[in-house]
Design a protein around this motif. Structure first.
Motif, PDB file in Angstrom:
ATOM      1  N   ALA A  62      19.414   4.712   7.360  1.00  0.00           N
ATOM      2  CA  ALA A  62      18.821   5.615   6.377  1.00  0.00           C
ATOM      3  C   ALA A  62      17.919   4.791   5.470  1.00  0.00           C
ATOM      4  O   ALA A  62      18.141   3.592   5.259  1.00  0.00           O
ATOM      5  CB  ALA A  62      19.890   6.329   5.554  1.00  0.00           C
ATOM      6  N   TYR A  63      16.886   5.433   4.956  1.00  0.00           N
ATOM      7  CA  TYR A  63      15.957   4.778   4.046  1.00  0.00           C
ATOM      8  C   TYR A  63      16.080   5.397   2.650  1.00  0.00           C
ATOM      9  O   TYR A  63      16.253   6.615   2.505  1.00  0.00           O
ATOM     10  CB  TYR A  63      14.515   4.931   4.537  1.00  0.00           C
ATOM     11  N   PHE A  64      15.969   4.560   1.623  1.00  0.00           N
ATOM     12  CA  PHE A  64      16.025   5.010   0.244  1.00  0.00           C
ATOM     13  C   PHE A  64      14.779   4.493  -0.487  1.00  0.00           C
ATOM     14  O   PHE A  64      14.361   3.357  -0.304  1.00  0.00           O
ATOM     15  CB  PHE A  64      17.279   4.480  -0.456  1.00  0.00           C
ATOM     16  N   GLY A  65      14.241   5.313  -1.347  1.00  0.00           N
ATOM     17  CA  GLY A  65      13.056   4.923  -2.103  1.00  0.00           C
ATOM     18  C   GLY A  65      11.834   5.669  -1.596  1.00  0.00           C
ATOM     19  O   GLY A  65      11.950   6.721  -0.967  1.00  0.00           O
ATOM     20  N   PRO A  66      10.617   5.144  -1.871  1.00  0.00           N
ATOM     21  CA  PRO A  66      10.385   3.825  -2.467  1.00  0.00           C
ATOM     22  C   PRO A  66      10.423   3.849  -3.996  1.00  0.00           C
ATOM     23  O   PRO A  66      10.385   4.911  -4.606  1.00  0.00           O
ATOM     24  CB  PRO A  66       8.975   3.489  -1.981  1.00  0.00           C
ATOM     25  N   ARG A  67      10.485   2.629  -4.581  1.00  0.00           N
ATOM     26  CA  ARG A  67      10.324   2.408  -6.011  1.00  0.00           C
ATOM     27  C   ARG A  67       9.131   1.464  -6.191  1.00  0.00           C
ATOM     28  O   ARG A  67       8.858   0.629  -5.337  1.00  0.00           O
ATOM     29  CB  ARG A  67      11.572   1.771  -6.629  1.00  0.00           C
ATOM     30  N   THR A  68       8.406   1.598  -7.299  1.00  0.00           N
ATOM     31  CA  THR A  68       7.221   0.779  -7.520  1.00  0.00           C
ATOM     32  C   THR A  68       7.462  -0.230  -8.635  1.00  0.00           C
ATOM     33  O   THR A  68       8.182   0.044  -9.597  1.00  0.00           O
ATOM     34  CB  THR A  68       6.007   1.648  -7.902  1.00  0.00           C
ATOM     35  N   ASN A  89       0.802  -1.226   0.000  1.00  0.00           N
ATOM     36  CA  ASN A  89       0.000   0.000   0.000  1.00  0.00           C
ATOM     37  C   ASN A  89       0.833   1.273   0.000  1.00  0.00           C
ATOM     38  O   ASN A  89       0.286   2.375   0.022  1.00  0.00           O
ATOM     39  CB  ASN A  89      -0.956   0.020   1.192  1.00  0.00           C
ATOM     40  N   GLY A  90       2.153   1.148   0.013  1.00  0.00           N
ATOM     41  CA  GLY A  90       3.024   2.313  -0.034  1.00  0.00           C
ATOM     42  C   GLY A  90       3.285   2.966   1.296  1.00  0.00           C
ATOM     43  O   GLY A  90       4.060   3.928   1.368  1.00  0.00           O
ATOM     44  N   THR A  91       2.678   2.477   2.362  1.00  0.00           N
ATOM     45  CA  THR A  91       2.873   3.100   3.680  1.00  0.00           C
ATOM     46  C   THR A  91       3.389   2.109   4.722  1.00  0.00           C
ATOM     47  O   THR A  91       4.199   2.470   5.573  1.00  0.00           O
ATOM     48  CB  THR A  91       1.568   3.727   4.175  1.00  0.00           C
ATOM     49  N   GLU A  92       2.921   0.873   4.687  1.00  0.00           N
ATOM     50  CA  GLU A  92       3.321  -0.135   5.665  1.00  0.00           C
ATOM     51  C   GLU A  92       4.291  -1.113   5.007  1.00  0.00           C
ATOM     52  O   GLU A  92       3.912  -1.856   4.096  1.00  0.00           O
ATOM     53  CB  GLU A  92       2.089  -0.875   6.195  1.00  0.00           C
ATOM     54  N   PHE A  93       5.546  -1.110   5.471  1.00  0.00           N
ATOM     55  CA  PHE A  93       6.594  -1.918   4.851  1.00  0.00           C
ATOM     56  C   PHE A  93       6.988  -3.070   5.772  1.00  0.00           C
ATOM     57  O   PHE A  93       6.953  -2.935   7.009  1.00  0.00           O
ATOM     58  CB  PHE A  93       7.827  -1.061   4.553  1.00  0.00           C
ATOM     59  N   HIS A  94       7.391  -4.188   5.148  1.00  0.00           N
ATOM     60  CA  HIS A  94       7.946  -5.307   5.897  1.00  0.00           C
ATOM     61  C   HIS A  94       9.229  -5.758   5.215  1.00  0.00           C
ATOM     62  O   HIS A  94       9.405  -5.580   4.001  1.00  0.00           O
ATOM     63  CB  HIS A  94       6.951  -6.464   5.978  1.00  0.00           C
ATOM     64  N   THR A  95      10.135  -6.339   5.964  1.00  0.00           N
ATOM     65  CA  THR A  95      11.430  -6.760   5.436  1.00  0.00           C
ATOM     66  C   THR A  95      11.286  -8.111   4.747  1.00  0.00           C
ATOM     67  O   THR A  95      10.773  -9.074   5.328  1.00  0.00           O
ATOM     68  CB  THR A  95      12.467  -6.849   6.559  1.00  0.00           C
ATOM     69  N   VAL A  96      11.742  -8.175   3.488  1.00  0.00           N
ATOM     70  CA  VAL A  96      11.694  -9.434   2.740  1.00  0.00           C
ATOM     71  C   VAL A  96      13.074 -10.075   2.636  1.00  0.00           C
ATOM     72  O   VAL A  96      13.181 -11.254   2.313  1.00  0.00           O
ATOM     73  CB  VAL A  96      11.107  -9.224   1.330  1.00  0.00           C
ATOM     74  N   ALA A  97      14.133  -9.317   2.899  1.00  0.00           N
ATOM     75  CA  ALA A  97      15.478  -9.890   2.811  1.00  0.00           C
ATOM     76  C   ALA A  97      16.466  -8.987   3.516  1.00  0.00           C
ATOM     77  O   ALA A  97      16.250  -7.770   3.646  1.00  0.00           O
ATOM     78  CB  ALA A  97      15.895 -10.085   1.356  1.00  0.00           C
TER      79      ALA A  97
END
Length: 930
Positions: A829-835, A779-787
């Motif tokens: 630090a955070y980078f992105g997001p990209r879609t 949804n572009g707001t709630e992120f989870h770690t995949v790797a």
């Protein structure tokens, strides 16, 4: 002698899904037309994806006697299994050249009909019936007659499946803002009958009671802006909605209407279950003044009752057939609302040149000499008309008219004045002319100079003096109304006064100076400068000159262009004077300086960047730009000030040891506040303390930065920061030394990779780095770690490429990826997001190039997904087709990620990379070398 027309050699051509098939008439009359093998799993035609396209046929006519055939046609009918007519039509055939002996051959060369698209229910035993007819004339003259082929050809076909519902369009709200309200009110359509207010038949009212009419909008400056709308579309199967357009118009209530104006809407958020939401471009709705003012439309010319009509159209394409479709709302007509306009229109006077070329002679105007409350129109007088255009000679003792040779005394004329000034014309070849020859012209309204036909001579002043009491400090500037609109042109000296926001919509070329007439400049006793009257502007507020940096370059980017050194500017180059926190250029300015030498201090038009090249090499010509609308914020919480410079030396001397310079950066106090917004242009809540400012440089368009630092402390009194020994020249800004702009990542991207997503990033340096978390969101707001990907080395100064293939199966079409970089000491630090869009069928094999575009400092990689392991080839060609690089590659089954050798040395440009897989399949990619 009897005459007749006969038919022979009849044939019918259909496309059954993956290729045409031609039947002679007899064969077609007995056939069952089945979907070609391989098109679907069933021999019948799928009601949604099947293809039975009637591409026409051919027929031969033979004429005898005095008859001459002049046309042949194929007539077709489709009947349902119950015998009812589904559709009927006619396709005209084209005659082959060189008929002989009364024999003519006809065949279809254009025009097709997709029969399955016309069927709305499944069934066995649909019939396609085909006949032919011809038209003829006796002796080739007279009224054409019709001759029918006596043969009728019938073929049967079956249709299976359930028809996918047709796309729909469902506008929910339309938002209108009255009286410059920055948010507006949402009005609803009949599909939401419980909501109020309803748009159809609504009456918009103003709080101004213009012209004594309660609730009426003032005809001269009333504000009724269409600011936003919300539209939902639904789709299923292979029908995809690609765009939605809002059409609107205004008209007198007693008028039938006129042309509609379009606004193409922007999709908001991902597609969910075939439903898309469209709105007016979110980037433009941040400023209500960017949207159409219904009071200012061409139809509103006099007091009266008006109607605003709207309708919507969704457009799309069927991915199977390639056919386009449109759906309107409402299906016919439009929805209407009402408003009233009152007041007295501002008077307009039109140049006639009836007496001579003197601006100040009322005999040359239809309604007297223009003034600050009267508009002026200089019409295109047309070719061959011996009528002079106006010359402005203000404050001149003796002025000799060009057409009469009579001397006029304009000593006491004062400056020429006008409200809206319009230069008429339709093209560069058909345009009017007006010349500012001596003295000054004050423009209090809009300046319409679409074909750059206004001429300003040296040592004259054009002043944009529209009066406003608005506070132009950030962030209020975004919501302030536009006081004046200036289309651009070529100018000598330009003065800004009066207050408010004056928007330049084109290119303003300035040869001498751009002056913001703050009290300091008034007090300087500049000749011919007249303080605006009436004076209602804020203290020290001459106004803001604004250019929209969001318009796509290169042809339409509004900009201020300062001229190089020349006679018109005393060999100093055009300058900007008088900028303060309340009066400034808010936008894009560019200038060039030729023959810049070593130890040759340059201020580049006083745009806030002084450069002295101090090394052994000279840069030659130097281009410098400044952008004061945007502020970099490439990662969360790290941002620069609202001032960005670009420096481009013509000769970087890279083969001679390069360039070196001392640079002095200037800034305004307000540019260090209201930062870290949701976009580069939006105000935020971030602030950089002036004492913390240091210089940063980016060589990859603001993706990452190198910290230059500064020499000594920041001069916070004069808003100045100095840095010596600068050797890299690209994009500069100022940032916070305690919260620096990112200096490690040089590229980050995510692309679809078959059924999966390939996330790639590249680092130039790593300091105390632990690793990276690849995070995803639906949804572009709630992120989870995949790797989690560990750093190749905690500390590194070499280019390092990373990639991760996310094989997660998501339930949505659009997935958002961001990168979480973690240091050993816990800093992050955070980078992105990209879609990444997963809509549509995935390819069995795929290839991706990254980073793309790349530059000489990057390492270009190719990632390939292959079904087989083995040897392949990689070939790179330029845009002429010349091979510049070719090598053998070893591919794994699944993902192979490899660097591409020998591409850093290629010239800047576009290249094609062709990868041949072990199976023989090829993949072609376009890469750009910057």
């Amino acid at each position: 002698m009897p005459s007749s027309v006969t038919f022979s050699n009849e044939s019918v051509t259909v496309d059954q899904g993956n290729g045409n098939r031609t039947y002679n008439g007899t064969a077609f009359n007995t056939t069952l037309v089945d979907q070609k093998p391989g098109s679907t799993t069933t021999p019948a035609f799928d009601i949604n994806t099947g293809n039975l396209i009637l591409r026409g046929g051919s027929v031969r006519t033979t004429e005898t006697g005095t008859y001459v055939v002049n046309g042949a046609f194929l007539d077709y009918n489709v009947y349902s299994p119950s015998g009812t007519t589904v559709t009927t039509g006619t396709l005209q055939l084209t005659q082959a050249p060189n008929p002989s002996g009364g024999v003519r051959d006809f065949s279809l060369t254009s025009g097709t009909t997709d029969l399955i698209r016309l069927v709305n229910t499944a069934g066995a035993g649909y019939t396609l019936q085909v006949t032919f007819h011809a038209t003829y004339q006796e002796n080739g003259t007279g009224i054409p007659s019709r001759a029918n082929d006596t043969n009728t050809y019938n073929a049967r076909f079956d249709v299976v499946g359930t028809q996918t519902p047709a796309p729909t369009i469902n506008p929910n709200t339309i938002q209108i803002a009255a009286d410059n309200n920055t948010t507006g009110t949402s009005y609803f359509f009949p599909n939401n009958p419980s909501a109020t207010p309803q748009y159809p038949n609504y009456t918009f009212t103003s709080s101004t009671n213009a012209g004594g009419v309660q609730g009426a909008f003032d005809i001269n400056n009333g504000q009724l802006r269409l600011t936003n709308t919300t539209v939902a579309t639904t789709e299923a199967g292979t029908n995809t909605v690609t765009s939605v357009v809002l059409y609107y118009r205004t008209r007198l209530a007693s008028s039938g209407g006129g042309a509609y104006q379009p606004i193409t809407l922007t999709q908001s958020g991902p597609t969910v279950g075939g439903t898309r939401t469209f709105v007016i471009d979110p980037n433009s709705t941040t400023n209500v003044n960017n949207q159409p003012n219904l009071i200012a439309t061409p139809a509103v010319t006099a007091p009266g009752n008006y109607v605003v009509d709207v309708y919507y159209q969704a457009n799309g394409v069927n991915s199977t057939t390639g056919m386009t479709f449109s759906v309107a709302y409402p299906p016919t007509g439009s929805y209407s609302a009402f408003f009233t306009v009152a007041g007295t229109p501002i008077a307009t006077t039109i140049w006639t040149g009836a007496f001579n070329d003197d601006w100040f002679n009322s005999a040359n105007w239809t309604n007297g000499v223009p003034d600050e409350n009267k508009n002026a129109l200089i019409r295109d007088l047309g070719a061959g008309v011996n009528v002079p255009y106006p010359n402005i000679n203000s404050g001149v003792v003796v002025y000799v008219g060009s057409s009469t040779n009579v001397a006029y005394d304009n000593t006491n004329s004062g400056p020429a004045k006008v409200r809206n000034f319009t230069m008429g014309g339709t093209s560069q070849a058909q345009r009017s002319i007006a010349r500012l020859v001596k003295g000054q012209l004050q423009v209090f309204g809009d300046f319409n100079n679409n074909y750059n036909s206004f001429v300003q001579r040296e040592n004259t002043i054009i002043e944009f003096a529209g009066v406003s009491s608005q506070d132009n400090s950030m962030p209020a500037l975004a919501s302030n109304p536009v006081t004046q609109v200036i289309t651009g042109g070529t100018f000598e000296r330009v003065d800004i006064s009066g207050g408010g926001k004056k928007q330049v919509t084109g290119v303003m070329n300035i040869s001498e100076s751009l002056n913001f007439l703050t009290p300091d400049l008034y007090a300087a006793g500049q000749p011919n400068v007249v303080r605006p009257n009436p004076v209602t502007a804020l203290a020290a507020n001459a106004g803001v000159l604004y250019t929209d940096v969001s318009v796509a370059p290169p042809l339409s980017l509004p900009a201020i262009v300062l001229a190089d050194r020349g006679s018109s500017n005393a060999n100093n180059g055009a300058q900007i004077n008088g900028e303060t926190d309340l009066s400034f250029l808010y936008g894009y300015v560019t200038t060039s300086r030729a023959q810049v030498g070593v130890n040759d201090p340059r201020t580049f038009g006083n745009i806030g960047l002084d450069i002295t090249f101090t090394g052994v090499n000279a840069p030659g010509k130097v281009d410098v730009t400044r952008n004061t609308v945007e502020a970099y914020s490439p990662v969360v919480g790290k941002f620069g000030i609202r001032r960005i410079w670009g420096v481009r030396p013509a000769d970087p001397n890279t083969n001679n040891g390069g360039l070196q310079a001392t640079m002095v950066f200037h800034y305004r106090d307000s540019e260090t506040r209201n930062l870290n917004g949701s976009t580069t242009t939006m105000p935020g809540v971030g602030t950089i303390p002036e004492a913390n400012l240091i210089a940063f440089v980016s060589t990859n368009s603001g993706n990452t930065f190198g910290a230059l630092g500064r020499d000594g402390a920041v001069d916070v009194t004069n808003n100045r920061l100095t840095k010596t020994g600068v050797t890299a020249f690209a994009t500069f800004t100022l940032g916070d030394q305690n919260n620096p702009l990112p200096v490690r990542l040089t590229a980050f991207d995510a692309k679809r990779f078959g059924k999966n997503a390939l996330v790639t990033w590249q680092t130039a340096t790593e300091l105390n780095s632990k690793g990276y978390e690849v995070q995803a969101s639906t949804n572009g707001t709630e992120f989870h770690t995949v790797a989690y990907v560990a750093s190749a080395a905690p500390n590194s100064t070499k280019l390092t490429n990373y990639s991760y293939e996310d094989k997660t199966s998501y339930s949505v079409n659009t997935v958002y990826y961001r990168l979480h970089q973690i240091d050993l000491d816990g800093k992050d630090a955070y980078f992105g997001p990209r879609t990444v869009n997963f809509d549509g069928k995935a390819a069995a094999s795929t290839a991706v190039a990254y980073p793309n575009p790349y530059n000489a400092n990057d390492e270009l990689h190719i990632a390939v997904e292959s079904n087989d392991a083995g040897k392949g080839t990689l070939r790179i060609t330029d845009m002429t087709g010349r091979t510049v690089r070719e090598e053998s590659i070893e591919l794994n089954k699944g993902l192979s990620d490899m660097p591409v050798n020998g591409v850093k040395e290629l010239k800047a440009g576009v290249y094609m990379v062709r990868v041949t897989l072990p199976s023989g399949e090829t993949k072609t990619l376009k890469v750009v070398k910057q």
